[in-house]
Design a protein around this motif. Structure first.
Motif, short mmCIF file in Angstrom:
data_model
loop_
_atom_site.label_atom_id
_atom_site.label_comp_id
_atom_site.label_asym_id
_atom_site.label_seq_id
_atom_site.Cartn_x
_atom_site.Cartn_y
_atom_site.Cartn_z
N ASP B 416 0.80 -1.22 0.00
CA ASP B 416 0.00 0.00 0.00
C ASP B 416 0.83 1.26 0.00
N ASN B 417 2.14 1.10 -0.08
CA ASN B 417 2.99 2.27 0.04
C ASN B 417 3.83 2.40 -1.23
N ARG B 418 3.61 3.47 -1.97
CA ARG B 418 4.27 3.65 -3.24
C ARG B 418 5.79 3.67 -3.14
N PHE B 419 6.28 4.33 -2.09
CA PHE B 419 7.73 4.45 -1.93
C PHE B 419 8.36 3.08 -1.76
N TRP B 420 7.79 2.28 -0.83
CA TRP B 420 8.39 0.98 -0.56
C TRP B 420 8.22 0.03 -1.74
N GLN B 421 7.12 0.24 -2.50
CA GLN B 421 6.96 -0.57 -3.71
C GLN B 421 8.10 -0.33 -4.67
N HIS B 422 8.46 0.94 -4.80
CA HIS B 422 9.54 1.27 -5.71
C HIS B 422 10.87 0.73 -5.24
N VAL B 423 11.03 0.57 -3.96
CA VAL B 423 12.30 0.08 -3.44
C VAL B 423 12.37 -1.43 -3.48
N LEU B 424 11.30 -2.09 -2.98
CA LEU B 424 11.40 -3.51 -2.70
C LEU B 424 10.74 -4.43 -3.72
N ASP B 425 9.89 -3.89 -4.57
CA ASP B 425 9.14 -4.78 -5.47
C ASP B 425 9.70 -4.67 -6.88
N VAL B 426 10.31 -5.75 -7.37
CA VAL B 426 10.95 -5.66 -8.69
C VAL B 426 9.92 -5.47 -9.80
N ARG B 427 8.66 -5.77 -9.52
CA ARG B 427 7.67 -5.55 -10.58
C ARG B 427 7.49 -4.06 -10.82
N ASN B 429 9.95 -1.56 -9.59
CA ASN B 429 11.26 -0.97 -9.86
C ASN B 429 12.34 -1.94 -9.39
N PRO B 430 13.13 -2.48 -10.31
CA PRO B 430 14.09 -3.52 -9.91
C PRO B 430 15.45 -2.98 -9.48
N THR B 431 15.59 -1.67 -9.38
CA THR B 431 16.92 -1.10 -9.20
C THR B 431 17.66 -1.68 -8.00
N LEU B 432 17.01 -1.67 -6.83
CA LEU B 432 17.71 -2.14 -5.64
C LEU B 432 18.19 -3.58 -5.81
N PHE B 433 17.31 -4.45 -6.26
CA PHE B 433 17.68 -5.85 -6.37
C PHE B 433 18.72 -6.08 -7.45
N LEU B 434 18.64 -5.33 -8.54
CA LEU B 434 19.66 -5.50 -9.58
C LEU B 434 21.02 -5.05 -9.06
N VAL B 435 21.05 -3.93 -8.36
CA VAL B 435 22.32 -3.45 -7.82
C VAL B 435 22.91 -4.49 -6.86
N ILE B 436 22.06 -5.01 -5.98
CA ILE B 436 22.55 -6.03 -5.04
C ILE B 436 23.04 -7.27 -5.81
N ALA B 437 22.25 -7.70 -6.79
CA ALA B 437 22.63 -8.90 -7.54
C ALA B 437 23.97 -8.70 -8.24
N TYR B 438 24.12 -7.58 -8.92
CA TYR B 438 25.39 -7.32 -9.61
C TYR B 438 26.53 -7.26 -8.59
N ALA B 439 26.30 -6.52 -7.49
CA ALA B 439 27.37 -6.33 -6.52
C ALA B 439 27.82 -7.67 -5.94
N VAL B 440 26.87 -8.49 -5.58
CA VAL B 440 27.22 -9.75 -4.94
C VAL B 440 27.94 -10.68 -5.93
N ARG B 441 27.49 -10.72 -7.17
CA ARG B 441 28.11 -11.64 -8.12
C ARG B 441 29.54 -11.23 -8.43
N ARG B 442 29.86 -9.96 -8.30
CA ARG B 442 31.24 -9.51 -8.62
C ARG B 442 32.08 -9.37 -7.37
N LEU B 443 31.51 -9.70 -6.24
CA LEU B 443 32.25 -9.56 -4.98
C LEU B 443 33.59 -10.27 -4.98
N PRO B 444 33.68 -11.51 -5.50
CA PRO B 444 34.97 -12.19 -5.45
C PRO B 444 36.11 -11.38 -6.07
N TYR B 445 35.84 -10.67 -7.18
CA TYR B 445 36.93 -9.92 -7.82
C TYR B 445 37.43 -8.82 -6.90
#
Lengths: 557, 569
Positions: B416-427, B429-445
């Motif tokens: 029910d909250n537009r702000f949190w939808q944009h942060v947490l729901d990839v449907r 806005n996927p930005t947060l999850f994509l950033v985390i996914a990219y960051a974690v996958r490249r962590l070893p380097y």
């Protein structure tokens, strides 16, 4: 210093290029406050672009306001189905637990089952609620993806009926395929067939191009057939089912039963003569073995259906099994310098059903009214023209030729009216889906209940034992072909089940168990087949010393 | 580092790493152990007992051994030459060394097929007729393709190790009469062993779990392809999650074994003696002779890239049974680069990758500090875990993030909250999850680079700063970070480049066109029937050039420090 500046300048130029080449955005009169429609689809960008544009225009004309279509692209039909299922489970669970009720383990599976076994109240509640405020995936429609996945989603309770739409003039069922139900509205059709590369056939010395499924089992195509994987796509699995159906049909005819007699027997549904069922059973075995030999000739089993026509058009595969519009489109872009198409597509006569690509309304759709209008639009003349008209023609798409076929019968009855504008001639009986559908009669009793068994068999027989299958087949072909190696062929083509006992065998055991057993069974038999060829060859060589003539073997790459 | 500080930092980065990586991974893998709500080891047992999966794991192991061996045979001589000689063109080829690794997805396979297909360029060039390279010897095809794609990691690592060898050691050997091959075997090789094993371990784990290359070569009987097949099956199947668990366990064991095989610390060299030694300049024909292997290896490694480049400029259908496309056009570029999706996706990719790199730096450097500067026993575990993202199949992580986002997206306070939808729901806005996914996958380097840098930087410098009254954070900011900057930049480069080319998370998490990263746009263009592969190739080439320029530029700016990467333990 100069070097550093050069590097930065080049980097900046590379980044700037897309901005410079960007075409001006098409002006759109949609304003915040106008309707938004959310559609999940596996359709490609061309279809999405044309339908979004045309629907917005149509809605403005008929209902006063343009519509913005928000497309969700998650992947193919299988990925979308899985995604929708997990979304609805999560949504239902959240709604259920928010009411203070417990969500026990196993509730998710039960909720999706056709008949609930443990939690009927959850099952019933899920199928009764259709309110975006309660249970929703926040998506309005599932557009495209094939009838198989839409039917499955309906069985799982994810799509809801739409009533009150006019009759658009096409049948609900045809050639064993479902084109329309209360929850599923087919709006375009396709067949499954063979594509081949003219130059590769010439290199292989093939004079008569393949026209029937059985032609693909010819030893000359060893390692040259592109095949899509039926375990990963419901539509492809159905296509393989049709191949087997055709063999059943031929066996029944060979046993002396006419089409009228078959109609009568299947309609009655009981008291089948033993000879009749035996013929069906034999046909089923023939069909499975045909698929096995196609698998033996296969280059790969790809999960990407578009890979096959691409590979055939570049010559990486000589022939392939492909969906019609993929192949036709690919053929169009693979013309040689003189404009002749290098790749040809043909639907085997009587070898393919005509399946539809539907649109369905999802449970809890946020914008149900506009969603129903979208369904109406796809079936209206305006929507149907988008599929088959050439870009720039009146009523046709703006940018892309979609090269697909409309589903409404009037387009074929009145083909002359549309002929000046369409990409493919609708009056051609090889293209007209209604003509093609007439040649294929589907008897659900023959193969429908064995759908999953067939898929598992293909997996064990052709995929998991691919190396052994190819080795055995290669040996047989090198030795002169199936006719010269009867013992090896007998070993190769042994099957672990028959048409009569398949369902019983598989219901007795856990799927993973029988899959493992079947794979072991096939690998063992293929190895035996290969050894049989080796033994026959050495016996023949020993006999040769006595002066017997030996025919030339097929030389394989 | 003080113990208490070390524990706090350890706890913080473990928590961050746990939430961002282990949690989504666990969510997905639990599918292999909790079926119908009950815990079961049936599927795990099934994987271990089933001959098909045992065979798949064994084949993957064979691929990994083959790839690592061939990559070593390519990389070690090249690195030795680069360390020993100065020659014309050395800077250029040192800059190009990472380019083989940046092959854009989807179109890379097309490029490879245009080269080696039955009607491809190689057959046309040598007049061979329709020889089926792709159909035969799939194992060797996979090994060759992977080795030529991965040798740069080994090359950089070995080069760094060689550069750190005190020339005085080799000169002492020569003084005692040990020359040429014997010197190499008894002095040089042992001294560079840590670098060699570091690179080899990375190449090994990568090729053990790589999916793309076996798919191109249709080599289906290996573990990653079996996982992929099972994940894509219509019926949801718990097997792949159990299989992935086994794959990850094996990767961990192999990595740990690699670390143990190093045998304690590397031969520490306190300083490089001031000698008149150093690289020998090879002039004239000798210069050409030294350059030749670089040209040949880079040329072969870049063949698929050439295939993509030529596809991008060819008119649809005109590159057929010929060495080069018969008709050339720029239309593919105009349409692909000017496409409505493209500019937005470039902007998105740059944003996601940049943010991911920042997260990476923060987390990676912190982990490196714990691993190198503290004496906690548990730091070895953290080090090993930080390598795991390299081994996890992309699809598995994507499923995990999707599942978590779906769960969060259905919570009442998010729905029910537009702000949190944009942060947490990839449907939305996927930005947060994509950033985390990219960051974690490249962590070893990033972890490896930072660890290498910290190991080469003497603790004494930090201790002096502390003695002079600097607080820990000041020391880090003003002493340590500047000293390891070169290593960090190398890690940043790799993390950035591979984030831009990331596939699985991009495909699954970015669902709306407004948020597509560039790999998803390449995919969408590729799906257009007919001209699709040409448009996708054009965009792929753009991505390749952009990354090549970035890497080349950074390496030119950094010089020799570029080579100091990936030092394990």
């Amino acid at each position: 210093m100069v070097r550093n500046v050069t590097v930065l300048a080049v980097a900046a130029a590379v980044v700037a290029l897309p901005f410079l080449l960007r075409q001006p955005a098409e002006t759109d009169d949609w304003r915040p406050g106008d309707p938004v429609l959310t559609i999940v689809t596996p359709h490609n960008e061309a279809i999405r672009y044309e339908f979004a544009r045309a629907f917005s225009e149509w809605h403005r004309q008929h209902h006063g306001r343009p519509v913005k279509v928000d497309w969700l692209n998650i992947g193919g039909a299988t990925e979308i189905s899985r995604y929708l299922v997990s979304e609805y489970v999560a949504a239902m669970r959240a709604w259920w637990t928010a009411q203070g009720k417990p969500w026990p383990a196993g509730a998710a599976d039960d909720m999706l089952a056709i008949q609930p076994s443990q939690f009927p109240e959850i099952h019933a509640a899920f199928r009764a609620v259709d309110d975006p405020g309660k249970v929703t995936a926040r998506i309005d429609l599932f557009f495209g993806g094939g009838e198989y996945d839409h039917t499955r989603l309906f069985q799982q309770g994810l799509t809801v009926p739409v009533t009150g739409l006019p009759d658009f003039g096409y049948p609900a069922q045809i050639s064993g395929e479902t084109w329309r139900t209360a929850t599923l509205f087919g709006n375009t059709v396709s067949t499954f067939g063979i594509c081949y590369n003219r130059d590769r056939l010439r290199d292989l010395g093939v004079v008569t191009p393949p026209r029937r499924w059985v032609d693909l089992t010819a030893p000359v195509y060893f390692g040259q057939v592109g095949v899509a994987d039926p375990t990963k796509s419901g539509s492809i699995a159905k296509a393989f089912e049709m191949i087997i159906q055709q063999q059943c049909h031929e066996a029944v005819r060979a046993a002396g039963f006419t089409d009228a007699q078959v109609d009568e027997l299947e309609r009655a549904g009981k008291d089948f003569p033993p000879a009749y069922n035996a013929a069906v059973g034999q046909g089923w075995l023939n069909g499975v073995r045909l698929v096995q030999l196609i698998g033996a000739n296969a280059r790969y089993f790809t999960d990407s259906a578009s890979k096959v026509p691409i590979d055939v058009s570049t010559g990486d595969a000589a022939v392939g099994l492909a969906i019609d519009f993929y192949a036709r489109f690919q053929a169009q872009t693979s013309r040689d310098a003189r404009g002749a198409e290098r790749m040809v597509y043909v639907t085997p006569a009587g070898g393919s059903s005509v399946s539809c690509d539907p649109v369905g309304l999802l449970r809890g759709a946020p914008n149900r009214t506009v969603a129903v209008r979208f369904i109406e639009f796809t079936l209206s003349e305006a929507g149907q023209k988008l599929w088959c008209y050439r870009p720039g023609t009146p009523g046709g798409p703006k940018k892309y030729a979609l090269r697909r076929l409309p589903i409404r019968e009037e387009f074929y009855r009145q083909a002359d009216r549309h002929l000046p504008f369409v990409s493919d001639p609708l009056n051609d009986p090889l293209i007209n889906p209604y003509r093609l559908a007439e040649q294929f009669v589907y008897r659900s009793r023959w193969t429908a209940r064995l759908f999953n068994v067939q898929r598992d068999l293909i997996r064990a027989m052709c995929l998991d034992s691919a190396d052994e299958l190819r080795a055995a087949w290669r040996a047989i072909v090198r030795a002169g072909g199936p006719a010269r190696c009867p013992a090896a062929m007998a070993a190769l083509q042994r099957l672990p089940v028959t048409w009569a006992n398949a369902r019983e065998v598989t219901s007795r055991q856990d799927r993973l168990t029988y899959l493992g057993e079947w794979t072991e069974f096939f690998r063992r038999n293929y190895r035996e087949a290969r050894n049989q060829v080796g033994q026959a060859a050495s016996l023949s060589a020993a006999g040769n010393r006595g002066g017997d003539k030996q025919d030339a073997c097929l030389i394989l790459p | 580092m003080r113990r208490s500080t070390a524990w706090v930092v350890f706890a913080l980065c473990s928590a961050a790493f746990g939430v961002l990586f282990l949690l989504p991974l666990g969510v997905v893998l639990s599918g292999g152990f909790f079926v119908q709500g009950r815990f079961t080891l049936r599927y795990l047992a099934g994987v271990l007992q089933n001959p098909i999966y045992a065979e798949g794991l064994w084949n993957s192991f064979k691929i990994a051994v083959g790839t690592t061996t061939v990559a070593m045979l390519i990389a070690v001589p090249l690195a030795w030459l680069a360390n020993r000689y100065e020659f014309a063109g050395k800077k250029l080829f040192s800059g190009l060394v990472l380019v083989p690794m940046i092959l854009p997805p989807f179109v890379g396979a097309i490029g490879f097929q245009q080269m080696f297909g039955q009607y491809g360029a190689v057959n046309a060039l040598f007049g061979l007729g329709p020889v089926d390279w792709l159909g035969r010897s799939r194992y060797f095809g996979v090994v060759a393709l992977q080795a030529f794609g991965l040798y740069p990691i080994l090359y950089l690592n070995v080069l760094a190790a060689l550069a750190n060898i005190d020339p005085a050691m080799e000169e002492a050997a020569e003084n005692l009469g040990c020359r040429w091959a014997r010197k190499f075997w008894r002095i040089t090789l042992p001294l560079m062993m840590p670098g060699l094993f570091a690179g080899a371990t990375l190449v090994f784990i990568w090729s053990f779990t790589e999916l793309g290359t076996p798919l191109i070569m249709n080599y289906t009987r290996c573990a990653p392809v079996q996982v992929f097949d099972a994940l894509k099956e219509i019926n949801t199947n718990p097997f792949p999650y159990a299989l992935v668990t086994v794959m990850l366990a094996m990767s961990c064991l192999l990595y740990a074994a690699g670390k143990v095989a190093l045998g304690g610390k590397a031969y520490a060299m306190q300083s490089k003696a001031a000698t008149a030694g150093g690289p020998v300049t090879a002039r004239g024909w000798r210069g050409w002779l030294v350059l030749l292997p670089f040209v040949v290896v880079t040329g072969v490694a870049l063949l698929p890239h050439a295939g993509v480049l030529l596809t991008s400029v060819s008119e649809p259908g005109s590159w057929y049974q010929s060495v080069l496309p018969q008709r050339v056009t720029w239309e593919n570029y105009r349409e692909a680069l000017g496409h409505g999706m493209t500019v937005g996706s470039i902007r998105n990719s740059l944003l996601y990758s940049a943010l991911a790199v920042m997260v990476n730096i923060a987390l990676g450097v912190t982990i490196a500090f714990v691993v190198v500067r503290s004496d906690l026993r548990a730091r070895g575990v953290l080090d090993t875990l930080a390598m795991l993202p390299l081994a996890v199949p992309g699809l598995v992580m994507a499923f995990g993030y999707l599942a978590i986002s779906s769960y969060l997206g259905n919570l009442a306070w998010v729905k029910d909250n537009r702000f949190w939808q944009h942060v947490l729901d990839v449907r939305t806005n996927p930005t947060l999850f994509l950033v985390i996914a990219y960051a974690v996958r490249r962590l070893p380097y990033m972890v490896r680079s930072a660890v290498a840098g910290l190991q080469q930087t003497s603790v004494a410098l930090e201790e002096s700063a502390a003695n002079l009254g600097a607080r820990p954070w000041t020391t880090v900011r003003r002493i340590t970070l500047p000293l390891i900057a070169a290593n960090l930049v190398a890690g940043i480069l790799l993390a950035f480049s591979f984030s831009m080319l990331e596939v699985s998370d991009s495909l699954m998490l970015a669902q709306r066109a407004d948020y597509f990263p560039i790999t998803k746009t390449i995919y969408e263009l590729f799906q257009l029937i007919g001209t699709g592969k040409y448009l996708a190739a054009a965009l792929g080439v753009w991505a390749m050039i952009f990354l090549a320029v970035t890497i080349l530029g950074a390496s030119l700016l950094l010089g020799k420090k570029m080579g100091q990467l990936f030092r394990v333990g």
